[in-house]
Design a protein around this motif. Structure first.
Motif, PDB file in Angstrom:
ATOM      1  N   PRO A 140      40.548  31.299 -37.549  1.00 41.52           N
ATOM      2  CA  PRO A 140      40.925  32.363 -36.428  1.00 41.52           C
ATOM      3  C   PRO A 140      39.569  32.807 -35.927  1.00 41.52           C
ATOM      4  CG  PRO A 140      42.483  32.496 -38.414  1.00 41.52           C
ATOM      5  CD  PRO A 140      41.859  31.582 -38.324  1.00 41.52           C
ATOM      6  N   GLY A 141      38.883  33.658 -36.540  1.00 37.14           N
ATOM      7  CA  GLY A 141      38.244  34.432 -36.264  1.00 37.14           C
ATOM      8  C   GLY A 141      36.023  33.677 -36.121  1.00 37.14           C
ATOM      9  N   ILE A 142      36.384  32.969 -36.890  1.00 38.90           N
ATOM     10  CA  ILE A 142      34.832  32.433 -36.944  1.00 38.90           C
ATOM     11  C   ILE A 142      34.785  31.658 -35.997  1.00 38.90           C
ATOM     12  CG2 ILE A 142      33.330  31.129 -37.597  1.00 38.90           C
ATOM     13  CD1 ILE A 142      34.990  32.314 -40.805  1.00 38.90           C
ATOM     14  N   ILE A 143      35.499  30.203 -35.646  1.00 36.93           N
ATOM     15  CA  ILE A 143      36.236  29.184 -34.190  1.00 36.93           C
ATOM     16  C   ILE A 143      36.000  30.205 -33.297  1.00 36.93           C
ATOM     17  CG2 ILE A 143      35.928  27.639 -36.378  1.00 36.93           C
ATOM     18  CD1 ILE A 143      38.466  27.530 -35.092  1.00 36.93           C
ATOM     19  N   GLY A 144      36.850  30.801 -32.959  1.00 38.17           N
ATOM     20  CA  GLY A 144      36.927  32.026 -31.605  1.00 38.17           C
ATOM     21  C   GLY A 144      38.217  31.362 -30.636  1.00 38.17           C
ATOM     22  N   ILE A 145      39.243  31.261 -31.841  1.00 36.87           N
ATOM     23  CA  ILE A 145      40.707  30.838 -31.887  1.00 36.87           C
ATOM     24  C   ILE A 145      40.814  32.911 -31.430  1.00 36.87           C
ATOM     25  CG2 ILE A 145      42.263  30.199 -32.245  1.00 36.87           C
ATOM     26  CD1 ILE A 145      41.263  27.765 -32.414  1.00 36.87           C
ATOM     27  N   SER A 146      40.211  33.720 -32.082  1.00 35.49           N
ATOM     28  CA  SER A 146      41.130  34.256 -31.624  1.00 35.49           C
ATOM     29  C   SER A 146      39.895  35.634 -31.029  1.00 35.49           C
ATOM     30  CB  SER A 146      40.352  35.910 -33.726  1.00 35.49           C
ATOM     31  OG  SER A 146      41.081  34.968 -33.991  1.00 35.49           O
ATOM     32  N   SER A 147      38.707  35.183 -30.664  1.00 36.59           N
ATOM     33  CA  SER A 147      38.073  35.586 -29.220  1.00 36.59           C
ATOM     34  C   SER A 147      38.973  35.373 -28.184  1.00 36.59           C
ATOM     35  CB  SER A 147      36.692  35.551 -29.058  1.00 36.59           C
ATOM     36  OG  SER A 147      36.150  34.752 -30.808  1.00 36.59           O
ATOM     37  N   GLY A 148      39.098  33.847 -28.242  1.00 36.96           N
ATOM     38  CA  GLY A 148      39.701  33.393 -27.158  1.00 36.96           C
ATOM     39  C   GLY A 148      41.481  34.569 -26.769  1.00 36.96           C
ATOM     40  N   ALA A 149      42.252  34.862 -27.408  1.00 39.18           N
ATOM     41  CA  ALA A 149      43.223  35.255 -27.409  1.00 39.18           C
ATOM     42  C   ALA A 149      42.332  36.776 -26.754  1.00 39.18           C
ATOM     43  CB  ALA A 149      43.843  35.506 -28.486  1.00 39.18           C
ATOM     44  N   GLY A 150      41.749  37.333 -27.518  1.00 39.21           N
ATOM     45  CA  GLY A 150      40.873  38.614 -27.496  1.00 39.21           C
ATOM     46  C   GLY A 150      40.972  38.700 -26.392  1.00 39.21           C
ATOM     47  N   LEU A 151      40.168  37.675 -25.606  1.00 34.68           N
ATOM     48  CA  LEU A 151      39.174  38.270 -24.347  1.00 34.68           C
ATOM     49  C   LEU A 151      40.497  37.929 -22.725  1.00 34.68           C
ATOM     50  CD1 LEU A 151      37.511  37.974 -21.691  1.00 34.68           C
ATOM     51  CD2 LEU A 151      37.567  35.751 -21.910  1.00 34.68           C
ATOM     52  N   PHE A 152      41.775  36.608 -22.999  1.00 38.64           N
ATOM     53  CA  PHE A 152      42.683  36.757 -22.028  1.00 38.64           C
ATOM     54  C   PHE A 152      43.479  38.576 -22.497  1.00 38.64           C
ATOM     55  CE2 PHE A 152      43.653  32.638 -21.105  1.00 38.64           C
ATOM     56  CZ  PHE A 152      41.646  32.068 -20.722  1.00 38.64           C
ATOM     57  N   ALA A 170      53.450  43.643 -20.591  1.00 37.48           N
ATOM     58  CA  ALA A 170      54.451  42.274 -21.438  1.00 37.48           C
ATOM     59  C   ALA A 170      53.871  40.821 -21.672  1.00 37.48           C
ATOM     60  CB  ALA A 170      55.534  42.455 -21.148  1.00 37.48           C
ATOM     61  N   LEU A 171      52.876  40.959 -20.743  1.00 42.87           N
ATOM     62  CA  LEU A 171      52.665  39.422 -20.874  1.00 42.87           C
ATOM     63  C   LEU A 171      51.164  39.322 -21.825  1.00 42.87           C
ATOM     64  CD1 LEU A 171      52.749  38.308 -17.383  1.00 42.87           C
ATOM     65  CD2 LEU A 171      54.065  37.521 -19.103  1.00 42.87           C
ATOM     66  N   VAL A 172      50.988  39.991 -22.679  1.00 39.20           N
ATOM     67  CA  VAL A 172      49.910  40.029 -23.604  1.00 39.20           C
ATOM     68  C   VAL A 172      50.262  38.900 -24.206  1.00 39.20           C
ATOM     69  CG1 VAL A 172      48.360  41.280 -24.943  1.00 39.20           C
ATOM     70  CG2 VAL A 172      48.825  42.256 -22.636  1.00 39.20           C
ATOM     71  N   PRO A 173      50.953  38.480 -25.070  1.00 44.03           N
ATOM     72  CA  PRO A 173      50.739  37.489 -25.974  1.00 44.03           C
ATOM     73  C   PRO A 173      50.997  36.658 -25.605  1.00 44.03           C
ATOM     74  CG  PRO A 173      52.625  39.577 -26.798  1.00 44.03           C
ATOM     75  CD  PRO A 173      52.193  39.614 -25.567  1.00 44.03           C
ATOM     76  N   ILE A 174      51.658  36.023 -24.288  1.00 43.26           N
ATOM     77  CA  ILE A 174      51.762  35.214 -23.566  1.00 43.26           C
ATOM     78  C   ILE A 174      50.320  34.269 -23.543  1.00 43.26           C
ATOM     79  CG2 ILE A 174      52.256  33.584 -22.117  1.00 43.26           C
ATOM     80  CD1 ILE A 174      54.756  35.273 -22.473  1.00 43.26           C
ATOM     81  N   ALA A 175      49.796  35.822 -22.504  1.00 48.20           N
ATOM     82  CA  ALA A 175      48.231  35.524 -22.136  1.00 48.20           C
ATOM     83  C   ALA A 175      47.194  35.134 -23.461  1.00 48.20           C
ATOM     84  CB  ALA A 175      47.840  36.261 -21.449  1.00 48.20           C
ATOM     85  N   ALA A 176      47.406  36.021 -24.635  1.00 45.32           N
ATOM     86  CA  ALA A 176      46.297  35.727 -25.802  1.00 45.32           C
ATOM     87  C   ALA A 176      46.711  34.077 -26.442  1.00 45.32           C
ATOM     88  CB  ALA A 176      47.243  36.907 -27.006  1.00 45.32           C
ATOM     89  N   PHE A 177      47.691  33.202 -25.911  1.00 44.96           N
ATOM     90  CA  PHE A 177      48.319  32.084 -26.850  1.00 44.96           C
ATOM     91  C   PHE A 177      47.717  31.591 -26.028  1.00 44.96           C
ATOM     92  CE2 PHE A 177      50.503  28.480 -26.009  1.00 44.96           C
ATOM     93  CZ  PHE A 177      50.298  27.877 -27.332  1.00 44.96           C
ATOM     94  N   PHE A 178      47.649  31.949 -24.132  1.00 41.64           N
ATOM     95  CA  PHE A 178      46.732  30.173 -23.988  1.00 41.64           C
ATOM     96  C   PHE A 178      45.091  30.635 -23.843  1.00 41.64           C
ATOM     97  CE2 PHE A 178      50.181  30.522 -21.767  1.00 41.64           C
ATOM     98  CZ  PHE A 178      51.198  29.018 -20.976  1.00 41.64           C
ATOM     99  N   GLY A 179      45.148  31.698 -24.352  1.00 41.56           N
ATOM    100  CA  GLY A 179      43.643  32.248 -24.703  1.00 41.56           C
ATOM    101  C   GLY A 179      43.155  31.555 -25.973  1.00 41.56           C
ATOM    102  N   ALA A 180      43.982  31.239 -27.153  1.00 40.63           N
ATOM    103  CA  ALA A 180      43.880  31.575 -27.812  1.00 40.63           C
ATOM    104  C   ALA A 180      43.898  29.472 -28.051  1.00 40.63           C
ATOM    105  CB  ALA A 180      44.229  31.171 -28.810  1.00 40.63           C
ATOM    106  N   MET A 181      44.382  29.071 -27.491  1.00 37.97           N
ATOM    107  CA  MET A 181      44.534  27.204 -26.958  1.00 37.97           C
ATOM    108  C   MET A 181      43.636  26.832 -26.162  1.00 37.97           C
ATOM    109  SD  MET A 181      46.938  25.671 -28.198  1.00 37.97           S
ATOM    110  CE  MET A 181      47.501  23.538 -27.528  1.00 37.97           C
ATOM    111  N   LEU A 225      50.332  31.648 -33.931  1.00 43.59           N
ATOM    112  CA  LEU A 225      49.863  33.052 -34.632  1.00 43.59           C
ATOM    113  C   LEU A 225      48.485  33.842 -34.513  1.00 43.59           C
ATOM    114  CD1 LEU A 225      51.032  30.425 -38.101  1.00 43.59           C
ATOM    115  CD2 LEU A 225      52.190  32.194 -36.935  1.00 43.59           C
ATOM    116  N   ALA A 226      47.944  33.015 -34.311  1.00 48.67           N
ATOM    117  CA  ALA A 226      46.365  34.016 -34.063  1.00 48.67           C
ATOM    118  C   ALA A 226      46.963  35.229 -33.447  1.00 48.67           C
ATOM    119  CB  ALA A 226      45.224  33.157 -34.384  1.00 48.67           C
ATOM    120  N   ALA A 227      46.842  34.135 -31.967  1.00 50.36           N
ATOM    121  CA  ALA A 227      47.269  34.738 -30.953  1.00 50.36           C
ATOM    122  C   ALA A 227      48.214  36.860 -31.047  1.00 50.36           C
ATOM    123  CB  ALA A 227      47.562  33.903 -29.695  1.00 50.36           C
ATOM    124  N   SER A 228      49.123  35.894 -31.856  1.00 46.45           N
ATOM    125  CA  SER A 228      50.782  37.317 -31.781  1.00 46.45           C
ATOM    126  C   SER A 228      49.859  38.501 -32.908  1.00 46.45           C
ATOM    127  CB  SER A 228      51.621  37.287 -32.658  1.00 46.45           C
ATOM    128  OG  SER A 228      51.131  35.934 -33.055  1.00 46.45           O
TER     129      SER A 228
END
Lengths: 263, 331
Positions: free
Chosen positions: B97-109, B122-133, B250-253
């Protein structure tokens, strides 16, 4: 007795982006027979196989498996009737032969239940039929090419399909292992009544083991018929661009083909 | 005898490895609670865990070290599982997730919510999930060429990672007045995390773990190749999409509570694969446990090695992970 068609293809066309790969193919596959698809490289053989096996969506036309459109079927339902031996079986999996053959039962199971005694019997039968008993605990990536191909075949027949598709099952094998696979396929057809449709490069194998040959040229079916009808009729000269000589195999009475030179 | 099952391939061996990892998990857990500026004996750890005697040990263990160890373990589980899943669905041993940008997507959101709309924390995990997706979808679109191409996955992933990484840096520059602790977020850190973060991540870990274990056989079939899997009756597109969503989940949370903690998703599934092979029915539980062990040990190390200064655990992971990554490339 009426002819029963397990597979019918009506007006099938497929394109990759804007390039047509096969055009207006009609084909009827009769139950219990062996068919071989032959044709030059790039003529659309593998594409046709991938369309029949639901890996490519046709642009027009349909593929009917026992009168049901394969794209309107549940994936598992289709897999219970039709199995595929693919051409390139590169995998990062290091599964054992026995586990691989057990995957063949996937379509017959629901996700919450494990194997029952019927599954184990069929797995045992598939391993025995392909003579893999001694290798069943080996990992597939440690097997030789011929052994590995037999393992994939065992997986396919564990599906207990009515129809088995094989895409160039012998291409990367030496001559002995090629014959071994062809004999096995022929045995499955005779003893188990499985309908066979395969793409073959070796025209003599196709002629020897098939009831009918399907010749594909330039995205279309050029001709379909018995091995003698296809080989005698100068079809190969037109399709492959080679001068041919045909003899008769004394034992099987099937035609043998020899390519003399490029036309 | 050809047909003999080698001990290394037997079920017993796999279970033995899993048992060893469980022992390590317990050792790591005790060590993490014992070590630090205040040393607590093993006996005292369990005493103060079970009853509140108002002692300073209780304070330190209950309010600081225990939740932190649990959080480390849960984040480790999530990242290791996300990596194991992605390697399978993307047909690439380097997918993490770190190398291919899933984590950065989650991180940015996640960061965007934190610094721009802090009232919706409170919306951080949900936003992170959308970023990761979103990151996963972009990678698929870029890497798809009549099937998932392993090389293209990494190339597309690195590009996506850079793009979202730039987004994160940009956000931090524009809102530099509001980004307390943003640096620890970028590197991944467990410092000052406590029970609320544990509560945030726990449901994700439980749901994710249960789902991947139930459906592990489907992933086993998917890695045989798309055409083969389809022939066997697997709904390839649906399975790939749901597993990718699960990995993003999983990665986003994990990212929303510990920040960008890299390499866990790479090192752990690979080590497990080398140890017990590719069968996901064993790989998932074993990866989850080893992920927990790795992050727990790394965090204890990060916390104590330069005590009283604390290094972000992400730096420890990177020091461990980068050479391992190079080793994999060379192999």
């Amino acid at each position: 007795m009426d002819k029963r068609f397990v597979l019918k293809i009506n007006d099938l066309s497929i394109s990759y982006k804007d390039v047509k790969v096969i055009e207006h193919i009609d084909l009827e596959i009769e139950e219990g027979k062996i068919y071989s698809i032959i044709g030059p490289n790039g003529s659309g053989k593998t594409t046709l196989m991938r369309a029949i096996s639901r890996s490519l969506k046709p642009k027009t036309g349909q593929v009917l498996l026992e009168d049901t459109n394969i794209f309107k079927m549940n994936t598992k339902e289709a897999a219970r009737k039709m199995a595929i031996l693919c051409q390139n079986n590169h995998t990062m999996s290091d599964v054992t032969v026995k586990n691989l053959v057990q995957y063949g039962r996937f379509a017959h199971k629901e996700w919450w239940r494990g194997s029952n005694s019927e599954d184990s019997k069929i797995v045992e039968w598939a391993i025995k039929t392909t003579s893999l008993e001694a290798l069943q605990n080996r990992k597939i990536n440690t097997l030789s090419g011929g052994e590995r191909q037999r393992a994939w075949l065992a997986m396919s027949i564990a599906q207990k399909p009515k129809i088995l598709l094989l895409d160039e099952p012998t291409t990367f094998l030496d001559i002995a292992h090629q014959l071994e696979i062809m004999e096995l396929v022929s045995h499955l057809n005779r003893e188990e009544g499985i309908t066979i449709v395969m793409v073959l490069h070796d025209i003599n194998h196709a002629a020897r083991y098939s009831d009918e040959l399907i010749v594909i040229k330039n995205k279309k079916i050029f001709k379909k018929g018995t091995p003698w009808a296809i080989l005698e009729d100068n079809v190969l000269r037109e399709v492959f661009g080679v001068e041919t000589e045909i003899t008769r195999d004394k034992e099987t009475n099937k035609p043998i083909f020899y390519a003399r030179k490029v036309v | 005898m050809e047909n003999e099952i080698l001990f290394k391939d037997s079920k017993e061996y796999k279970l033995l490895i899993i048992a060893i990892i469980i022992v390590l998990l317990i050792v790591g857990f005790v060590l993490g609670n014992a070590k630090g500026s205040m040393e607590v004996s093993i006996q005292r750890i369990f005493e103060v865990m079970l009853n509140d005697d108002g002692s300073p040990e209780r304070m330190v263990v209950w309010n600081i070290r225990l939740p932190r160890m649990i959080l480390a373990a849960l984040a480790g589980v999530n990242l290791a599982l996300a990596g194991a899943v992605l390697q399978g669905v993307m047909n690439n041993p380097l997918a993490d997730p770190g190398i291919i940008g899933i984590s950065s997507g989650a991180g940015l959101f996640g960061i965007f919510i934190l610094v721009v709309l802090p009232q919706y924390q409170a919306l951080v995990p949900i936003a992170a999930f959308f970023g990761a997706m979103l990151a996963a979808v972009i990678i698929y679109i870029l890497a798809w060429k009549g099937g998932i191409q392993p090389i293209r996955v990494i190339l597309a992933g690195v590009a996506v990672s850079a793009l979202f990484g730039a987004g994160i840096s940009g956000t931090l520059v524009f809102y530099s007045d509001r980004v307390h602790g943003a640096l620890t977020f970028m590197n991944g850190s467990l410092s000052a995390r406590s029970w609320p973060e544990v509560q945030t991540i726990l449901p994700y870990t439980v749901i994710g773990l249960v789902l991947v274990i139930i459906f592990s056989q489907k992933l086993n079939i998917l890695i045989l190749g798309d055409d083969v899997a389809r022939g066997l009756g697997l709904n390839v597109e649906a399975v790939r999409l749901s597993f990718t969503a699960l990995a993003a989940f999983l990665a986003a949370s994990a990212v929303s509570v510990v920040g960008l903690l890299g390499f866990v998703g790479l090192i752990v599934p690979h080590s497990i694969r080398l140890l017990i092979g590719n069968d996901y029915r064993y790989m998932f539980p074993a990866s989850a446990l080893l992920g927990a062990v790795l992050v727990m040990f790394s965090d204890t190390f990060a916390r104590t090695i330069l005590s009283p200064t604390e290094i972000p655990v992400g730096i420890v992971m990177a020091v461990l992970g980068a050479p391992f990554f190079l080793y994999l490339l060379r192999r």
